[in-house]
Design a protein around this motif. Sequence first.
Motif, PDB file in Angstrom:
ATOM      1  N   LEU A 187      -4.686  -1.356  18.551  1.00 20.43           N
ATOM      2  CA  LEU A 187      -6.076  -1.674  18.278  1.00 20.43           C
ATOM      3  C   LEU A 187      -6.611  -0.941  17.053  1.00 20.43           C
ATOM      4  O   LEU A 187      -7.750  -1.140  16.669  1.00 20.43           O
ATOM      5  CB  LEU A 187      -6.934  -1.339  19.502  1.00 20.43           C
ATOM      6  N   ASN A 188      -5.823  -0.111  16.431  1.00 21.76           N
ATOM      7  CA  ASN A 188      -6.258   0.608  15.245  1.00 21.76           C
ATOM      8  C   ASN A 188      -6.129  -0.318  14.031  1.00 21.76           C
ATOM      9  O   ASN A 188      -5.027  -0.630  13.592  1.00 21.76           O
ATOM     10  CB  ASN A 188      -5.396   1.862  15.049  1.00 21.76           C
ATOM     11  N   ASN A 213      -6.767   0.214  10.952  1.00 21.08           N
ATOM     12  CA  ASN A 213      -6.752   0.910   9.668  1.00 21.08           C
ATOM     13  C   ASN A 213      -5.776   0.330   8.657  1.00 21.08           C
ATOM     14  O   ASN A 213      -6.211  -0.170   7.638  1.00 21.08           O
ATOM     15  CB  ASN A 213      -6.474   2.394   9.870  1.00 21.08           C
ATOM     16  N   PRO A 214      -4.469   0.351   8.848  1.00 20.89           N
ATOM     17  CA  PRO A 214      -3.624  -0.161   7.766  1.00 20.89           C
ATOM     18  C   PRO A 214      -3.522  -1.686   7.772  1.00 20.89           C
ATOM     19  O   PRO A 214      -3.388  -2.311   6.739  1.00 20.89           O
ATOM     20  CB  PRO A 214      -2.271   0.470   8.023  1.00 20.89           C
ATOM     21  N   TRP A 215      -3.606  -2.306   8.956  1.00 24.67           N
ATOM     22  CA  TRP A 215      -3.294  -3.734   9.064  1.00 24.67           C
ATOM     23  C   TRP A 215      -4.401  -4.622   8.533  1.00 24.67           C
ATOM     24  O   TRP A 215      -4.134  -5.676   7.975  1.00 24.67           O
ATOM     25  CB  TRP A 215      -2.961  -4.085  10.513  1.00 24.67           C
ATOM     26  N   PHE A 216      -5.646  -4.192   8.680  1.00 26.04           N
ATOM     27  CA  PHE A 216      -6.738  -5.001   8.158  1.00 26.04           C
ATOM     28  C   PHE A 216      -6.686  -5.043   6.633  1.00 26.04           C
ATOM     29  O   PHE A 216      -6.870  -6.095   6.022  1.00 26.04           O
ATOM     30  CB  PHE A 216      -8.088  -4.457   8.644  1.00 26.04           C
ATOM     31  N   TYR A 217      -6.403  -3.919   6.014  1.00 27.29           N
ATOM     32  CA  TYR A 217      -6.291  -3.869   4.552  1.00 27.29           C
ATOM     33  C   TYR A 217      -5.117  -4.730   4.073  1.00 27.29           C
ATOM     34  O   TYR A 217      -5.237  -5.446   3.080  1.00 27.29           O
ATOM     35  CB  TYR A 217      -6.118  -2.415   4.095  1.00 27.29           C
ATOM     36  N   ILE A 218      -4.012  -4.701   4.775  1.00 30.30           N
ATOM     37  CA  ILE A 218      -2.844  -5.508   4.407  1.00 30.30           C
ATOM     38  C   ILE A 218      -3.162  -6.992   4.553  1.00 30.30           C
ATOM     39  O   ILE A 218      -2.817  -7.807   3.693  1.00 30.30           O
ATOM     40  CB  ILE A 218      -1.625  -5.102   5.249  1.00 30.30           C
ATOM     41  N   MET A 219      -3.852  -7.362   5.633  1.00 36.53           N
ATOM     42  CA  MET A 219      -4.190  -8.768   5.853  1.00 36.53           C
ATOM     43  C   MET A 219      -5.157  -9.268   4.778  1.00 36.53           C
ATOM     44  O   MET A 219      -4.966 -10.355   4.226  1.00 36.53           O
ATOM     45  CB  MET A 219      -4.815  -8.961   7.234  1.00 36.53           C
ATOM     46  N   VAL A 220      -6.171  -8.480   4.464  1.00 33.44           N
ATOM     47  CA  VAL A 220      -7.130  -8.895   3.444  1.00 33.44           C
ATOM     48  C   VAL A 220      -6.453  -8.999   2.080  1.00 33.44           C
ATOM     49  O   VAL A 220      -6.688  -9.948   1.324  1.00 33.44           O
ATOM     50  CB  VAL A 220      -8.329  -7.918   3.410  1.00 33.44           C
ATOM     51  N   THR A 221      -5.589  -8.072   1.760  1.00 34.19           N
ATOM     52  CA  THR A 221      -4.867  -8.114   0.489  1.00 34.19           C
ATOM     53  C   THR A 221      -3.955  -9.341   0.414  1.00 34.19           C
ATOM     54  O   THR A 221      -3.885 -10.012  -0.623  1.00 34.19           O
ATOM     55  CB  THR A 221      -4.039  -6.838   0.305  1.00 34.19           C
ATOM     56  N   ALA A 222      -3.279  -9.649   1.505  1.00 34.57           N
ATOM     57  CA  ALA A 222      -2.399 -10.815   1.515  1.00 34.57           C
ATOM     58  C   ALA A 222      -3.195 -12.100   1.334  1.00 34.57           C
ATOM     59  O   ALA A 222      -2.796 -12.993   0.582  1.00 34.57           O
ATOM     60  CB  ALA A 222      -1.599 -10.845   2.810  1.00 34.57           C
ATOM     61  N   TRP A 223      -4.327 -12.236   2.036  1.00 38.16           N
ATOM     62  CA  TRP A 223      -5.132 -13.448   1.920  1.00 38.16           C
ATOM     63  C   TRP A 223      -5.759 -13.579   0.544  1.00 38.16           C
ATOM     64  O   TRP A 223      -5.832 -14.674  -0.009  1.00 38.16           O
ATOM     65  CB  TRP A 223      -6.211 -13.490   3.001  1.00 38.16           C
ATOM     66  N   LEU A 224      -6.204 -12.482  -0.032  1.00 36.26           N
ATOM     67  CA  LEU A 224      -6.769 -12.548  -1.384  1.00 36.26           C
ATOM     68  C   LEU A 224      -5.693 -12.903  -2.409  1.00 36.26           C
ATOM     69  O   LEU A 224      -5.941 -13.685  -3.329  1.00 36.26           O
ATOM     70  CB  LEU A 224      -7.441 -11.224  -1.744  1.00 36.26           C
ATOM     71  N   THR A 225      -4.504 -12.343  -2.234  1.00 34.95           N
ATOM     72  CA  THR A 225      -3.408 -12.678  -3.137  1.00 34.95           C
ATOM     73  C   THR A 225      -3.073 -14.159  -3.049  1.00 34.95           C
ATOM     74  O   THR A 225      -2.900 -14.831  -4.064  1.00 34.95           O
ATOM     75  CB  THR A 225      -2.163 -11.837  -2.803  1.00 34.95           C
ATOM     76  N   PHE A 226      -2.999 -14.664  -1.838  1.00 39.01           N
ATOM     77  CA  PHE A 226      -2.698 -16.087  -1.662  1.00 39.01           C
ATOM     78  C   PHE A 226      -3.809 -16.961  -2.215  1.00 39.01           C
ATOM     79  O   PHE A 226      -3.552 -17.929  -2.926  1.00 39.01           O
ATOM     80  CB  PHE A 226      -2.470 -16.398  -0.184  1.00 39.01           C
ATOM     81  N   SER A 227      -5.056 -16.627  -1.894  1.00 36.54           N
ATOM     82  CA  SER A 227      -6.174 -17.488  -2.281  1.00 36.54           C
ATOM     83  C   SER A 227      -6.470 -17.454  -3.769  1.00 36.54           C
ATOM     84  O   SER A 227      -6.868 -18.467  -4.341  1.00 36.54           O
ATOM     85  CB  SER A 227      -7.438 -17.079  -1.522  1.00 36.54           C
ATOM     86  N   LEU A 228      -6.305 -16.315  -4.405  1.00 44.47           N
ATOM     87  CA  LEU A 228      -6.709 -16.196  -5.805  1.00 44.47           C
ATOM     88  C   LEU A 228      -5.570 -16.355  -6.797  1.00 44.47           C
ATOM     89  O   LEU A 228      -5.814 -16.704  -7.949  1.00 44.47           O
ATOM     90  CB  LEU A 228      -7.386 -14.832  -6.025  1.00 44.47           C
TER      91      LEU A 228
END
Length: 55
Positions: free
Chosen positions: A4-5, A7-22
């Motif tokens: 449930l932490n 911390n690292p996974w939310f940043y990784i998910m957001v970075t992956a989605w931004l990389t894919f989308s942009l």
Amino acid sequence: MPQLNPNPWFYIMVTAWLTFSLIIQPKLLSFTTTNPPHNKTPTTTKISPWTWPWT
């Protein structure tokens, strides 16, 4: 529960989605299709019933 932490996974998910989308998605969408669809009138085929030899 360490799962449930976020911390690292939310940043990784957001970075992956931004990389894919942009970055990746615009490059993929810029390709042209090799066989573009065009308006073609559909041809109707005459369907004849099958004649069975034993009837």
